[in-house]
Every structure is written in structure tokens, then in C-alpha cells.
Write an enzyme that holds these catalytic residues in place. Sequence first.
Site, PDB file in Angstrom:
ATOM      1  CG  ASN A   1     -48.923  -0.959  96.152  1.00  0.00           C
ATOM      2  OD1 ASN A   1     -47.956  -0.308  95.764  1.00  0.00           O
ATOM      3  ND2 ASN A   1     -48.863  -2.259  96.331  1.00  0.00           N
TER       4      ASN A   1
ATOM      5  CD  GLU B   1     -45.825   9.733  87.667  1.00  0.00           C
ATOM      6  OE1 GLU B   1     -46.263   8.575  87.721  1.00  0.00           O
ATOM      7  OE2 GLU B   1     -44.609   9.991  87.568  1.00  0.00           O
TER       8      GLU B   1
ATOM      9  N   GLY C   1     -43.450  -2.796  91.012  1.00  0.00           N
ATOM     10  CA  GLY C   1     -44.625  -2.618  90.158  1.00  0.00           C
ATOM     11  C   GLY C   1     -44.965  -3.908  89.439  1.00  0.00           C
ATOM     12  CB  SER C   2     -47.136  -4.556  86.577  1.00  0.00           C
ATOM     13  OG  SER C   2     -46.623  -3.678  85.614  1.00  0.00           O
TER      14      SER C   2
ATOM     15  CD  GLU D   1     -41.996  -6.057  95.679  1.00  0.00           C
ATOM     16  OE1 GLU D   1     -42.676  -6.974  95.157  1.00  0.00           O
ATOM     17  OE2 GLU D   1     -42.490  -5.089  96.243  1.00  0.00           O
TER      18      GLU D   1
ATOM     19  CB  CYS E   1     -46.838  -6.942  95.739  1.00  0.00           C
ATOM     20  SG  CYS E   1     -45.754  -6.398  97.044  1.00  0.00           S
TER      21      CYS E   1
ATOM     22  CD  GLU F   1     -37.264  -2.893  97.456  1.00  0.00           C
ATOM     23  OE1 GLU F   1     -38.496  -3.009  97.440  1.00  0.00           O
ATOM     24  OE2 GLU F   1     -36.667  -1.848  97.154  1.00  0.00           O
TER      25      GLU F   1
HETATM   26  P1  NAD Z   1     -48.694  -0.439  85.541  1.00  0.00           P
HETATM   27  O1  NAD Z   1     -47.943  -1.625  85.133  1.00  0.00           O
HETATM   28  O2  NAD Z   1     -49.140   0.526  84.482  1.00  0.00           O
HETATM   29  O3  NAD Z   1     -47.854   0.431  86.588  1.00  0.00           O
HETATM   30  C1  NAD Z   1     -47.274  -0.088  87.754  1.00  0.00           C
HETATM   31  C2  NAD Z   1     -46.331   0.991  88.285  1.00  0.00           C
HETATM   32  O4  NAD Z   1     -45.263   1.142  87.378  1.00  0.00           O
HETATM   33  C3  NAD Z   1     -46.962   2.378  88.364  1.00  0.00           C
HETATM   34  O5  NAD Z   1     -46.493   3.015  89.517  1.00  0.00           O
HETATM   35  C4  NAD Z   1     -46.480   3.107  87.121  1.00  0.00           C
HETATM   36  O6  NAD Z   1     -46.356   4.486  87.320  1.00  0.00           O
HETATM   37  C5  NAD Z   1     -45.141   2.478  86.911  1.00  0.00           C
HETATM   38  N1  NAD Z   1     -44.753   2.413  85.512  1.00  0.00           N
HETATM   39  C6  NAD Z   1     -45.510   2.034  84.452  1.00  0.00           C
HETATM   40  N2  NAD Z   1     -44.797   2.067  83.318  1.00  0.00           N
HETATM   41  C7  NAD Z   1     -43.562   2.481  83.661  1.00  0.00           C
HETATM   42  C8  NAD Z   1     -42.356   2.702  82.935  1.00  0.00           C
HETATM   43  N3  NAD Z   1     -42.269   2.478  81.604  1.00  0.00           N
HETATM   44  N4  NAD Z   1     -41.274   3.135  83.618  1.00  0.00           N
HETATM   45  C9  NAD Z   1     -41.318   3.356  84.944  1.00  0.00           C
HETATM   46  N5  NAD Z   1     -42.421   3.140  85.681  1.00  0.00           N
HETATM   47  C10 NAD Z   1     -43.518   2.704  85.049  1.00  0.00           C
HETATM   48  O7  NAD Z   1     -49.913  -0.937  86.341  1.00  0.00           O
HETATM   49  P2  NAD Z   1     -50.995  -0.286  87.306  1.00  0.00           P
HETATM   50  O8  NAD Z   1     -52.282  -0.159  86.593  1.00  0.00           O
HETATM   51  O9  NAD Z   1     -50.504   0.910  88.024  1.00  0.00           O
HETATM   52  O10 NAD Z   1     -51.104  -1.496  88.315  1.00  0.00           O
HETATM   53  C11 NAD Z   1     -51.524  -2.732  87.766  1.00  0.00           C
HETATM   54  C12 NAD Z   1     -50.700  -3.860  88.190  1.00  0.00           C
HETATM   55  O11 NAD Z   1     -49.402  -3.502  88.626  1.00  0.00           O
HETATM   56  C13 NAD Z   1     -51.299  -4.565  89.372  1.00  0.00           C
HETATM   57  O12 NAD Z   1     -52.252  -5.465  88.946  1.00  0.00           O
HETATM   58  C14 NAD Z   1     -50.138  -5.234  90.004  1.00  0.00           C
HETATM   59  O13 NAD Z   1     -49.913  -6.476  89.382  1.00  0.00           O
HETATM   60  C15 NAD Z   1     -48.980  -4.366  89.664  1.00  0.00           C
HETATM   61  N6  NAD Z   1     -48.536  -3.567  90.818  1.00  0.00           N
HETATM   62  C16 NAD Z   1     -47.667  -4.157  91.659  1.00  0.00           C
HETATM   63  C17 NAD Z   1     -47.250  -3.461  92.758  1.00  0.00           C
HETATM   64  C18 NAD Z   1     -46.311  -4.091  93.723  1.00  0.00           C
HETATM   65  O14 NAD Z   1     -46.269  -3.674  94.877  1.00  0.00           O
HETATM   66  N7  NAD Z   1     -45.499  -5.062  93.313  1.00  0.00           N
HETATM   67  C19 NAD Z   1     -47.712  -2.174  92.992  1.00  0.00           C
HETATM   68  C20 NAD Z   1     -48.602  -1.590  92.081  1.00  0.00           C
HETATM   69  C21 NAD Z   1     -48.995  -2.304  90.985  1.00  0.00           C
END
Ligand code: NAD
Length: 475
Positions: A151, A177, A227-228, A249, A283, A457
Site C-alpha cells: 500500500n 512483489e 501487514g496483516s 505494525e 492501515c 516506527e
Molecule cells: P496478506 O496478509 O496476504 O499480506 C500482507 C503483506 O504481508 C503482503 O505484503 C504480503 O506479501 C506479506 N506476507 C504475507 N505472508 C507473509 C509471510 N509468511 N512472510 C512475510 N510476508 C508475508 O494480505 P493482503 O491480501 O496483501 O492484504 C490484506 C490485509 O492485509 C488487509 O486487509 C490489511 O488488513 C492488511 N494489510 C495491512 C497493511 C498495513 O499497512 N498495516 C498493509 C497491507 C495489508
Amino acid sequence: MYTELGLYIDGAWLNGTGRKGEDVVNPATEKPLGRLPHATKADLDQALEAAQKGFEVWRLTTAYDRAKVLRKAAELVRERHEQIARVMSQEQGKVYAEARIEVLTTADIIEWFAEEGRRSYGRIVPGRVKGVRQLVMHEPVGVVAAFTPWNFPTLTPARKIAAALAAGCSIILKASEETPGACVEMVRCFADAGLPAGVLNLVFGVPAEVSEHLLGADIVRKVSFTGSVPVGKHLTALAAKTMKRATMELGGHSPVVVFGDADPEKVADTIAAFKFRNAGQVCISPTRFYVQEQSYKKFVDRFTDYVKAIKLGDGLEKGTTMGPLANARRLDAMESFVTDAKNRGGKIATGGKRAANQGYFFEPTVITDVPDDSKIMTEEPFGPLAPIVPFKTFDEVVARANSLPFGLAAYAFTSSGATATAIGDALQSGMVGVNSVAISTPETPFGGIKESGYGSEGGIEGLEAYMNTKFISQG
Ligand code: NAD
């Protein structure tokens, strides 16, 4: 017009020859932009070795000299910001004006940490016994593994890279990616600024495989992830096996509380503009709107008018005010939130469906009359959906706002000083904007509580996250 993609390991750019990879897709057209190479296991091992070697060089480089390289990198990001923003807009979907601001803020973050790294002071604690000197020192934690999402393709990596480098750490970053190009260009700025080989390494691959490999290595002493929540918990568990430090985060579900004494129309304009930034894929995006009942109708009407005027389109096209969603997963998620809301009696004031046959476009959407236990009120939407519901009293809205397991960001609007203080104290959240949405700057701590993660951060806390405290008692 896009960029050349590659891995950056031990000061060298590596391309796709002999490596698996994947296409990077423009979310506005669904057409491929370029081919991204994946790191092999041997590449990851080389990155680990390079980062260890890089750490030995970088930790012995003075903070003064580290700052020079960081400042130069910031300068290069600023010089190249238009090109980097164009790449970002193509791969991520956000409108060019937002991409441009993100890249310029990225430069600000790098510059801020360049300065702050020079101010990482220890202290001397008077000894209990004569002749004893007690020193509290800060040392870099070591090799860092960082993982960033799609994002904010440069801003989020910059928060991790700049803080780690300012502290004297080396870092291996696995960026998204889905949006690698802008990050590749930013890493190029560090390389061109004269950063020694191995101090910063950039890899891509299958996320779960890369993280398992890197976090399995003893030499990695810290993990930083954005991430999530589920992935954050998984990486925390992996880090725990070798007691690595962690900054997590994670997602949130930010409440916005609009009290009856605030100007509902002024607040609607401010918060709607903030809500649809990056199509809501932020987020700290406001995601649950609670409006005191006497202002409810006025707020909903004005907010809806704002949303109806949003112009959806390709982020690089003039006049576009909201781009597509970043990937097809978000489209499916939006449809599921809307369907659940409708099934539970929610009303769609505007939007509610896909907006085009090509590209991941979803209409900016306002939902009213939706119950608190619906999916949209309990799970992070991460998209252009705004559920708005009424409330009666302070205590009631605080209980509803604090009812979820998340605690990243929260917002409140009121004209009463007493209410402003009370709500700032009452909301369970890592960051609270009271009559303000400015909760993310380079110099202030950014991070969540509860299941939104831990660690900050940004700010001095962002630097401390990459430093160990060492106590020396010298007799
Ligand atoms: P996702 O959980 O599959 O991935 C989120 C991120 O984590 C991606 O960049 C992915 O490449 C990375 N990731 C996934 N599995 C990983 C692993 N085992 N090891 C390392 N990295 C890994 O979800 P998504 O479909 O990309 O996004 C969905 C949800 O993720 C959103 O609804 C949101 O809640 C959350 N999200 C949060 C942020 C944030 O800024 N906090 C950013 C992007 C997504």
C-alpha cells in the site's frame, strides 16, 4: 516508462536469468508492467552473508558519516521523485498526486533519521561506590530482516531502512512483489549515495518462503513487519524461536467519533478526503464512523456528497481523484463486506459495486444503518468503504469504539476542550487524532496496541527499535 526490476544483494543488481519470477500488473489495466525475479535460496544465503559483512563495516562507521550517506540518499529520492511516483502510480494504482507526496515524505523520513542517528545519546549514572563509572550505551541490534506491503511502496520500506541504517544496523528487505518498482528505485538512491555493499539488500520471492528462510538464520537479530494481523502473529512466532526483537505494525479498524458540538459538515469534508486516500487501503484509514445523533443526518449527507464527487480512474490520468484497488483480492473483499452489510439491514447511500470491467475499480461507498456486529464494523475493510452509524452518549461511544481487538489509530472531533481531553484519554489506540488527522509524521511515533501490534516506527522510538541497551559498570 516503468523500471528495470531486480534483486539488490551485496552491492550488485541481479536480474531474472536462471531465476523464477512473476509479472507485476498494473491494477488500472490488469496488464503486465514487468517481470520480477524471485530470489533463490542461494540468493537469500548470499544476502545473509552480505548483511553480516555489511553490518561489520556499517556499525564501525561513525554516526556522523552514516548521516552523510543517508542525507545524500534523501536528496536523490527528492531529485528523482517524479519518476519514482510515476512508477508507483502504475504498479499500485494510487493517483499520481498522492504518489508524489508519498515519495517526498519518503525523502523526509530518510533525512529525519539521518539527523536523529547522530543524536543517539547514552547516559552516565552515578555509581554507588566511589570510582565506579556506570555507562548506559546504545548499540545497533545487528542484521535486520524487514517485510513491507503493497500500500505504501516506498514510505513503509523507508521507515525501516532509514531507522535501521541510522542506528548502525544492516538490513535485508523483502518488499512487496506486487509493487516492487518504486522500492527498487528508492534502493537505487541508497546505492548511488555511496552506501557500502551488503548494508542494504533487497529481495523478492514467495513471502512465506523468504521469511521462513531469513528468520531461521541466527545472525538476523530483528524483524520488522508491516501487514496483516495473522501474518504478523506468524512472523512473531518465527522470531521467538531465536529470540529476535520484533516490531509489528499490523492492521487496525479506526473509529472516528464525531460529537454533536463539532461542525458536522466541516468534519465530513476533512475526514472524507482522508478516508479515500489510496482508495482506503491505509492501515490508519478511518473505517468506523460514529456520529452523535443530532448531527448524524447532516454529516451523512455532506459526506455522501463528497463521495459522489470522487472521480475514479487511472492514477496517472489528469482529474482522477481515486485510483483502482491494488489487487483483485481487495475487490473480492469489498464485495463480501457490502453483501454482508446489506444482508444485515445496512443501506448503501452511494457506491457499493465494481466500477468497470477492466481494472480493479470499486466505487467509493457509504453504508448506513449497519449493526455493530456486521463484518464491516468488526473486520478491517482496507478499501473505499465508509460505514456511518449514530451514537447517543460519550460512555456508549467509547465502549463501542474500544470493543474490537485492534488499536492502531482513532479520531475524534469536538469543539469542547474537556471532551477533547477525555476522548483522547479514553480511546484504546496507539495513535489518536483529536480534531486532527495528522498522526503520521517522520518525527512522531507510529504504531499500534492490542492486536494491531507493538513497537513504534518514526520518532526517537523508531530509532530505539533498532538499538540494544548495554550497561557498563567500570570500576
Ligand atoms: P496478506 O496478509 O496476504 O499480506 C500482507 C503483506 O504481508 C503482503 O505484503 C504480503 O506479501 C506479506 N506476507 C504475507 N505472508 C507473509 C509471510 N509468511 N512472510 C512475510 N510476508 C508475508 O494480505 P493482503 O491480501 O496483501 O492484504 C490484506 C490485509 O492485509 C488487509 O486487509 C490489511 O488488513 C492488511 N494489510 C495491512 C497493511 C498495513 O499497512 N498495516 C498493509 C497491507 C495489508
